[in-house]
Design an enzyme around this catalytic site. Structure first.
Site, PDB file in Angstrom:
ATOM      1  N   ARG A  54       0.853  -1.195   0.000  1.00 57.81           N
ATOM      2  CA  ARG A  54       0.000   0.000   0.000  1.00 57.81           C
ATOM      3  C   ARG A  54       0.886   1.241   0.000  1.00 57.81           C
ATOM      4  NH1 ARG A  54      -1.383   1.598   4.625  1.00 57.81           N
ATOM      5  NH2 ARG A  54      -2.164  -0.383   5.374  1.00 57.81           N
ATOM      6  N   TYR A 106     -15.855  17.387 -14.829  1.00 59.00           N
ATOM      7  CA  TYR A 106     -16.209  15.970 -14.887  1.00 59.00           C
ATOM      8  C   TYR A 106     -17.285  15.702 -13.821  1.00 59.00           C
ATOM      9  CZ  TYR A 106     -15.727  10.929 -14.356  1.00 59.00           C
ATOM     10  OH  TYR A 106     -15.978   9.593 -14.283  1.00 59.00           O
ATOM     11  N   ASP A 178      -6.999  19.370 -13.653  1.00 59.86           N
ATOM     12  CA  ASP A 178      -7.271  18.024 -14.155  1.00 59.86           C
ATOM     13  C   ASP A 178      -6.850  18.028 -15.623  1.00 59.86           C
ATOM     14  OD1 ASP A 178      -8.446  15.767 -15.284  1.00 59.86           O
ATOM     15  OD2 ASP A 178     -10.176  15.812 -13.935  1.00 59.86           O
ATOM     16  N   LYS A 203      -7.989   7.027 -18.886  1.00 59.16           N
ATOM     17  CA  LYS A 203      -8.341   7.581 -20.191  1.00 59.16           C
ATOM     18  C   LYS A 203      -7.146   7.514 -21.150  1.00 59.16           C
ATOM     19  CE  LYS A 203     -12.016   8.230 -17.789  1.00 59.16           C
ATOM     20  NZ  LYS A 203     -12.317   9.497 -17.101  1.00 59.16           N
TER      21      LYS A 203
HETATM   22  C1  LIG Z   1     -12.719   9.901 -15.854  1.00 57.81           C
HETATM   23  C2  LIG Z   1     -12.347  11.221 -15.341  1.00 57.81           C
HETATM   24  C3  LIG Z   1     -12.093  11.450 -13.985  1.00 57.81           C
HETATM   25  C4  LIG Z   1     -12.268  10.359 -12.946  1.00 57.81           C
HETATM   26  O1  LIG Z   1     -11.354   9.342 -13.154  1.00 57.81           O
HETATM   27  P1  LIG Z   1     -11.650   7.787 -12.762  1.00 57.81           P
HETATM   28  O2  LIG Z   1     -10.387   7.110 -13.173  1.00 57.81           O
HETATM   29  O3  LIG Z   1     -12.847   7.357 -13.536  1.00 57.81           O
HETATM   30  O4  LIG Z   1     -11.903   7.778 -11.290  1.00 57.81           O
HETATM   31  C5  LIG Z   1     -11.708  12.710 -13.597  1.00 57.81           C
HETATM   32  N1  LIG Z   1     -11.589  13.719 -14.490  1.00 57.81           N
HETATM   33  C6  LIG Z   1     -11.831  13.541 -15.789  1.00 57.81           C
HETATM   34  C7  LIG Z   1     -11.687  14.705 -16.721  1.00 57.81           C
HETATM   35  C8  LIG Z   1     -12.224  12.303 -16.274  1.00 57.81           C
HETATM   36  O5  LIG Z   1     -12.478  12.144 -17.581  1.00 57.81           O
END
Ligand SMILES: *Cc1c(COP(=O)(O)O)cnc(C)c1O
Length: 393
Positions: A54, A106, A178, A203
């Site tokens: 962890r 998001y 982000d 992504k």
């Molecule tokens: C998918 C996404 C998230 C969240 O990520 P997860 O891996 O699904 O928890 C946050 N910000 C953006 C822009 C995203 O596309």
């Protein structure tokens, strides 16, 4: 690991940073360290600083170092999802602290803010971050983070990162961005003054829709230590197999992003010229309100395209259920093309009046443009548009 693996241009570091050959066997690929614990030579004496997975795992270390290199940061921290990364960041706050955030975030980020952390006495104020005066006006002495996305999801609006860094710092706050939609190949916010870069590795960085993971990248040692404390104390860490899959995905990130963007631009132009389409949102189009900013802070317009059909919700729903190459699914950033309707899918957790206030209309369709042959993608869009325009609005 020797320093030579962290040098060179972006494409070279995508493949090598954080990942020298295994010193024991020469294995060229970073091994998947499927172990929860590590032998100690005497109580408290570890072999290589590893005690428990962890806290640290060598496959995760390779990914963290790779991401730090690609984002021009000093420290990378990986998590079991993008939202686990957001959670760890918010764990640094206390009651009375405030976050000024973009109003076009998001959906899951909006939910963790308002449904989870607001209950602990943390205040969230949502503003249009494309309007810098509105951002400035929202900052106060309790503001710890200015939290932005650029491009935003799903309207693909851009925010001036360098200008927001200055506003955050003038107000004694940190800028968090982000960077999931752009990836470090297209945009490196730490170089523009941001303090924290957040990723859903699920992504584009993973890139193959086969792993869920997240990351935070920072320069400041004190903040890195604080985040590592919550990473370990809360425990939202990724398994080694997921780290391996993301490391493998990142090796082709530059090639994939160039093709995603080339296909997306061709599709955006095609949609813009189509009589059934009302509006197209793509930062690489000259008609986009922040096209000049795109040229300044991004390498290209990326792989996401959103558009509104003249026929509203029924046409949007019909379109999304009629494509054959584009798969109807949430998520984005994989090699395969996906289609979704944000109001009923990814953004359903945002109340309709909040969505409408942010300019997100009910007939919106979002495409994650993959790296297939662009002629096949356009032919698929055309046949789905033909079917969807037969539906009565
Ligand atoms: C998918 C996404 C998230 C969240 O990520 P997860 O891996 O699904 O928890 C946050 N910000 C953006 C822009 C995203 O596309």
């Amino acid at each position: 690991m020797s320093d030579s693996h962290n040098k060179g241009h972006f494409e070279t570091r995508a493949i090598h940073a954080g990942q020298g050959p295994d010193p024991q066997t020469g294995a060229v690929m970073t091994p998947v360290y499927m172990t929860s614990t590590y032998a100690q030579t005497s109580p408290g004496q570890t072999v290589g600083g590893y005690e428990y997975s962890r806290t640290h795992n060598p496959t995760r270390t390779a990914l963290q170092d790779n991401l730090a290199s690609l984002e021009s940061g000093a420290h990378g921290l990986c998590f079991s999802s993008g939202l686990a990364a957001t959670n760890a960041l918010l764990d640094t706050l206390k009651p009375g602290d405030k976050v000024v955030a973009a109003n076009d975030l998001y959906g899951g980020t909006y939910r963790i803010f308002t449904a989870v952390f607001e209950r602990y006495g943390i205040e969230f104020q949502f503003v249009d971050t494309t309007n810098l005066d509105e951002v400035k006006a929202a900052m106060d002495e309790n503001t710890r983070y200015l939290y932005i996305e650029s491009p935003t999801n799903p309207l693909l609006r851009l925010t001036d990162i360098a200008a927001c860094a200055k506003i955050a710092h003038d107000g004694g706050a940190k800028l968090v961005i982000d960077n999931t939609f752009a990836t470090p190949y297209l945009q490196r916010p730490l170089e523009l003054g941001a303090d924290v870069v957040l990723h859903s590795l699920t992504k584009y960085l993973g890139g193959h829709s086969d792993a869920v993971a997240g990351a935070l990248i920072v320069n400041d040692q004190k903040l890195a230590d604080e985040l590592a404390y919550y990473q370990n104390s809360v425990g939202g860490t990724p398994g080694p197999m997921d780290c391996f899959l993301v490391l493998r995905g990142i090796k082709t990130l530059p090639l994939r992003m160039d093709r995603h963007a080339e296909n997306a631009l061709a599709i955006a132009k095609h949609l813009e010229a189509h009589p059934s389409v009302d509006r197209v949102f793509y930062p690489g189009l000259p008609s986009h309100p922040e096209h000049e900013l795109c040229k300044k802070q991004m390498k290209n317009g990326g792989g996401m395209v959103s558009f509104e059909l003249k026929g509203g919700v029924p046409a949007g729903d019909k379109f999304a259920s009629s494509t054959k190459v584009f798969t109807l699914a949430e998520s984005l950033g994989g090699v395969e093309s996906l289609v979704e309707t944000p109001p009923s899918m990814t953004h359903a957790s945002i109340p309709a009046e909040v969505r409408h206030a942010a300019g997100l209309q009910d007939g919106l369709v979002r495409l994650s443009v993959g790296i297939e042959n662009v002629a096949d993608l356009i032919a698929d869009i055309d046949q789905a548009l033909k079917v969807s325009t037969l539906v009565e609005a």
